[in-house]
Design a protein around this motif. Structure first.
Motif, PDB file in Angstrom:
ATOM      1  N   THR A  94      91.154 -51.793  27.386  1.00 41.78           N
ATOM      2  CA  THR A  94      91.220 -50.565  26.593  1.00 41.78           C
ATOM      3  C   THR A  94      91.976 -49.487  27.341  1.00 41.78           C
ATOM      4  O   THR A  94      92.833 -48.791  26.779  1.00 41.78           O
ATOM      5  CB  THR A  94      89.804 -50.062  26.250  1.00 41.78           C
ATOM      6  N   ALA A  95      91.665 -49.315  28.635  1.00 44.33           N
ATOM      7  CA  ALA A  95      92.341 -48.292  29.433  1.00 44.33           C
ATOM      8  C   ALA A  95      93.841 -48.530  29.476  1.00 44.33           C
ATOM      9  O   ALA A  95      94.645 -47.606  29.312  1.00 44.33           O
ATOM     10  CB  ALA A  95      91.769 -48.281  30.849  1.00 44.33           C
ATOM     11  N   VAL A  96      94.235 -49.785  29.677  1.00 41.62           N
ATOM     12  CA  VAL A  96      95.660 -50.121  29.727  1.00 41.62           C
ATOM     13  C   VAL A  96      96.317 -49.837  28.370  1.00 41.62           C
ATOM     14  O   VAL A  96      97.380 -49.216  28.288  1.00 41.62           O
ATOM     15  CB  VAL A  96      95.852 -51.599  30.109  1.00 41.62           C
ATOM     16  N   ASN A  97      95.660 -50.270  27.283  1.00 44.95           N
ATOM     17  CA  ASN A  97      96.228 -50.071  25.946  1.00 44.95           C
ATOM     18  C   ASN A  97      96.354 -48.599  25.591  1.00 44.95           C
ATOM     19  O   ASN A  97      97.338 -48.172  24.977  1.00 44.95           O
ATOM     20  CB  ASN A  97      95.353 -50.772  24.896  1.00 44.95           C
ATOM     21  N   VAL A  98      95.351 -47.810  25.974  1.00 48.83           N
ATOM     22  CA  VAL A  98      95.365 -46.376  25.681  1.00 48.83           C
ATOM     23  C   VAL A  98      96.585 -45.712  26.299  1.00 48.83           C
ATOM     24  O   VAL A  98      97.315 -44.960  25.642  1.00 48.83           O
ATOM     25  CB  VAL A  98      94.065 -45.713  26.193  1.00 48.83           C
ATOM     26  N   MET A  99      96.837 -45.987  27.577  1.00 48.86           N
ATOM     27  CA  MET A  99      97.951 -45.343  28.260  1.00 48.86           C
ATOM     28  C   MET A  99      99.299 -45.851  27.739  1.00 48.86           C
ATOM     29  O   MET A  99     100.240 -45.082  27.589  1.00 48.86           O
ATOM     30  CB  MET A  99      97.858 -45.564  29.771  1.00 48.86           C
ATOM     31  N   GLN A 100      99.367 -47.138  27.431  1.00 43.77           N
ATOM     32  CA  GLN A 100     100.631 -47.680  26.919  1.00 43.77           C
ATOM     33  C   GLN A 100     100.906 -47.219  25.491  1.00 43.77           C
ATOM     34  O   GLN A 100     102.054 -47.220  25.050  1.00 43.77           O
ATOM     35  CB  GLN A 100     100.601 -49.213  26.986  1.00 43.77           C
ATOM     36  N   SER A 101      99.856 -46.810  24.773  1.00 46.68           N
ATOM     37  CA  SER A 101     100.029 -46.367  23.386  1.00 46.68           C
ATOM     38  C   SER A 101     100.399 -44.902  23.262  1.00 46.68           C
ATOM     39  O   SER A 101     100.622 -44.406  22.164  1.00 46.68           O
ATOM     40  CB  SER A 101      98.741 -46.632  22.582  1.00 46.68           C
ATOM     41  N   GLY A 102     100.442 -44.192  24.385  1.00 38.95           N
ATOM     42  CA  GLY A 102     100.935 -42.820  24.324  1.00 38.95           C
ATOM     43  C   GLY A 102      99.978 -41.735  24.760  1.00 38.95           C
ATOM     44  O   GLY A 102     100.317 -40.554  24.705  1.00 38.95           O
ATOM     45  N   ALA A 103      98.749 -42.091  25.201  1.00 41.70           N
ATOM     46  CA  ALA A 103      97.815 -41.054  25.661  1.00 41.70           C
ATOM     47  C   ALA A 103      98.296 -40.456  26.977  1.00 41.70           C
ATOM     48  O   ALA A 103      98.863 -41.155  27.812  1.00 41.70           O
ATOM     49  CB  ALA A 103      96.412 -41.629  25.830  1.00 41.70           C
ATOM     50  N   PHE A 104      98.071 -39.154  27.165  1.00 41.77           N
ATOM     51  CA  PHE A 104      98.430 -38.509  28.427  1.00 41.77           C
ATOM     52  C   PHE A 104      97.405 -38.845  29.506  1.00 41.77           C
ATOM     53  O   PHE A 104      97.732 -38.986  30.678  1.00 41.77           O
ATOM     54  CB  PHE A 104      98.495 -36.991  28.242  1.00 41.77           C
ATOM     55  N   ARG A 245      93.295 -53.640  39.997  1.00 44.21           N
ATOM     56  CA  ARG A 245      94.727 -53.759  40.308  1.00 44.21           C
ATOM     57  C   ARG A 245      95.557 -53.781  39.024  1.00 44.21           C
ATOM     58  O   ARG A 245      96.647 -53.203  38.973  1.00 44.21           O
ATOM     59  CB  ARG A 245      94.982 -55.028  41.132  1.00 44.21           C
ATOM     60  N   LYS A 246      95.023 -54.422  37.992  1.00 45.09           N
ATOM     61  CA  LYS A 246      95.742 -54.471  36.707  1.00 45.09           C
ATOM     62  C   LYS A 246      95.924 -53.071  36.151  1.00 45.09           C
ATOM     63  O   LYS A 246      96.992 -52.746  35.603  1.00 45.09           O
ATOM     64  CB  LYS A 246      94.967 -55.347  35.727  1.00 45.09           C
ATOM     65  N   ILE A 247      94.899 -52.232  36.299  1.00 42.36           N
ATOM     66  CA  ILE A 247      95.013 -50.849  35.826  1.00 42.36           C
ATOM     67  C   ILE A 247      96.053 -50.094  36.644  1.00 42.36           C
ATOM     68  O   ILE A 247      96.917 -49.398  36.098  1.00 42.36           O
ATOM     69  CB  ILE A 247      93.645 -50.142  35.920  1.00 42.36           C
ATOM     70  N   VAL A 248      95.996 -50.223  37.969  1.00 39.61           N
ATOM     71  CA  VAL A 248      96.943 -49.516  38.836  1.00 39.61           C
ATOM     72  C   VAL A 248      98.378 -49.935  38.526  1.00 39.61           C
ATOM     73  O   VAL A 248      99.300 -49.112  38.539  1.00 39.61           O
ATOM     74  CB  VAL A 248      96.615 -49.771  40.321  1.00 39.61           C
ATOM     75  N   GLU A 249      98.571 -51.199  38.206  1.00 41.75           N
ATOM     76  CA  GLU A 249      99.923 -51.704  37.952  1.00 41.75           C
ATOM     77  C   GLU A 249     100.497 -51.236  36.615  1.00 41.75           C
ATOM     78  O   GLU A 249     101.648 -51.539  36.299  1.00 41.75           O
ATOM     79  CB  GLU A 249      99.929 -53.232  38.047  1.00 41.75           C
ATOM     80  N   VAL A 254     103.309 -46.046  32.463  1.00 43.25           N
ATOM     81  CA  VAL A 254     102.800 -44.738  32.041  1.00 43.25           C
ATOM     82  C   VAL A 254     103.752 -43.642  32.523  1.00 43.25           C
ATOM     83  O   VAL A 254     104.069 -42.701  31.800  1.00 43.25           O
ATOM     84  CB  VAL A 254     101.381 -44.498  32.594  1.00 43.25           C
ATOM     85  N   GLY A 255     104.226 -43.775  33.775  1.00 44.79           N
ATOM     86  CA  GLY A 255     105.172 -42.797  34.314  1.00 44.79           C
ATOM     87  C   GLY A 255     106.454 -42.752  33.506  1.00 44.79           C
ATOM     88  O   GLY A 255     106.992 -41.677  33.218  1.00 44.79           O
ATOM     89  N   GLU A 256     106.947 -43.926  33.107  1.00 45.33           N
ATOM     90  CA  GLU A 256     108.151 -43.985  32.271  1.00 45.33           C
ATOM     91  C   GLU A 256     107.927 -43.219  30.970  1.00 45.33           C
ATOM     92  O   GLU A 256     108.789 -42.446  30.536  1.00 45.33           O
ATOM     93  CB  GLU A 256     108.483 -45.443  31.958  1.00 45.33           C
ATOM     94  N   ARG A 257     106.757 -43.425  30.340  1.00 50.37           N
ATOM     95  CA  ARG A 257     106.481 -42.763  29.072  1.00 50.37           C
ATOM     96  C   ARG A 257     106.405 -41.249  29.234  1.00 50.37           C
ATOM     97  O   ARG A 257     106.943 -40.494  28.422  1.00 50.37           O
ATOM     98  CB  ARG A 257     105.154 -43.280  28.491  1.00 50.37           C
ATOM     99  N   ILE A 258     105.763 -40.790  30.306  1.00 49.92           N
ATOM    100  CA  ILE A 258     105.625 -39.350  30.532  1.00 49.92           C
ATOM    101  C   ILE A 258     107.004 -38.710  30.756  1.00 49.92           C
ATOM    102  O   ILE A 258     107.355 -37.706  30.134  1.00 49.92           O
ATOM    103  CB  ILE A 258     104.705 -39.078  31.738  1.00 49.92           C
TER     104      ILE A 258
END
Length: 357
Positions: A94-104, A245-249, A254-258
């Protein structure tokens, strides 16, 4: 959006009355203009109507329209509005999907007041800079369209707008860099040291002043995606488990999106996405190999790793400079571009390590 002098407008979405009201009261106590809704349908109606909001704080799991669906709607229809998501459990996927979907950013419930206010301030600050950048870009475009008829006057105004724009971009970098270091005190000064060494190698390779300026921005922002990583993971005093580690990676994505939200930074987006790729293709997030990895990302991989090895971390003490240099040599042709490793040693870039503080 609102006048900069009026209170920021925040929409809070949560189907739990108690959680929704507590968050609303805490934000109102700080002077924010808060609207509360209890379902995704009401949130979409608010966002799609005449109301304009500076920030959305939304739960993920709700009956009916989920928080993820509201996030997708907001990303498409309110692209300049940051979104902070709430989750009841530390769920890796969920955390990975949230950030990849556009959450700040995202917060884990129960949300501490201090964490809520910090996330709110960071998100609102980023939103203001993105909106200001957009306004300046529109002004810049108008100036360019009118240059033929009023060359001298428009040139002066364009110069002023571009100077202003660069100041805003530097402010953006400082706010984001500061937010990263606030979450992970072990990397304080890391971005600037990496910038210093990367600039040195790029200069030796003959980069133009503009290319060097943009590379400086890329180096300073290379870890900006860590804003979205839970501080408990970043500061864990032990090696990360596979889920952590999966979250950190996810941080390069996320940086690209921001950063991609600021068009001026489009040139450095590849640096941020691919600075953890490896010469042998075993890196992440895309497994690029050799010269398929942009040169600036390959430079950054060397100096980023060198600074990380020679700095204390929550889970280990710094390696000696000699040991770190041995590892750089050993990984030449595996983790690192061998030709750039040669430049790193030929130019004695490692001697600049402590000058970038």
């Amino acid at each position: 959006m609102n006048n900069e002098n009026s209170p920021a407008r925040i929409l809070v979405l949560d189907d739990e009355d108690r959680v929704r009201k507590i968050i609303g009261l805490q934000l109102e106590h700080e002077g924010y203009d808060v609207s509360l809704v209890d379902c995704g349908e009401s949130a979409i109606e608010k966002l799609g109507g005449g109301d304009k909001f500076d920030l959305l704080i939304s739960d993920i799991r709700m009956p009916g329209i989920s928080g993820m669906e509201v996030l997708e709607y907001a990303s498409e229809h309110c692209p300049l509005m940051p979104v902070v998501m709430l989750t009841g459990v530390v769920d890796v996927e969920t955390a990975v999907n949230v950030m990849q979907s556009g959450a700040f950013d995202y917060l884990v419930k129960p949300v501490k007041r201090q964490d809520l206010l910090r996330a709110t301030e960071r998100a609102l600050g980023y939103g203001r800079l993105v909106r200001y950048n957009r306004r300046l870009e529109l002004e810049n475009k108008r100036y360019q369209q009118n240059l033929e008829s009023q060359v001298e006057d428009r040139t002066r105004k364009l110069s002023e707008a571009l100077s202003q724009l660069r100041v805003v971009h530097m402010d953006t970098v400082r706010i984001l860099s500061g937010a990263i270091e606030e979450k992970d005190p072990y990397i304080r000064g890391h971005a600037n040291r990496v910038r210093h060494m990367a600039h040195h190698i790029a200069e030796a390779l003959g980069y133009t002043p503009h290319q060097l300026d943009m590379f400086d921005f890329g180096a300073l922002l290379h870890d900006v995606g860590k804003i979205a990583i839970d501080s408990r993971i970043l500061n864990k005093p032990a090696p990360l488990n596979p889920d952590e580690r999966k979250i950190v990676e996810t941080h390069p994505l996320v940086g690209e999106r921001i950063v991609s939200k600021v068009s001026y930074f489009s040139e450095i987006v590849p640096v941020i996405r691919w600075h953890h790729e490896r010469w042998d293709g075993a890196g992440y997030p895309d497994g690029l190999k050799g010269e398929d990895i942009p040169q600036r990302a390959r430079i950054l991989a060397i100096v980023d790793s060198f600074d990380a090895m020679t700095s204390d971390r929550a889970y280990r003490l710094a390696l000696s400079t000699e040991r770190a240099l041995d590892i750089i040599r050993e990984e030449s042709g595996y983790q690192f571009d061998p030709e750039l490793v040669e430049v790193f040693f030929k130019e004695k870039t490692y001697e600049l390590l402590f000058e970038g503080e």
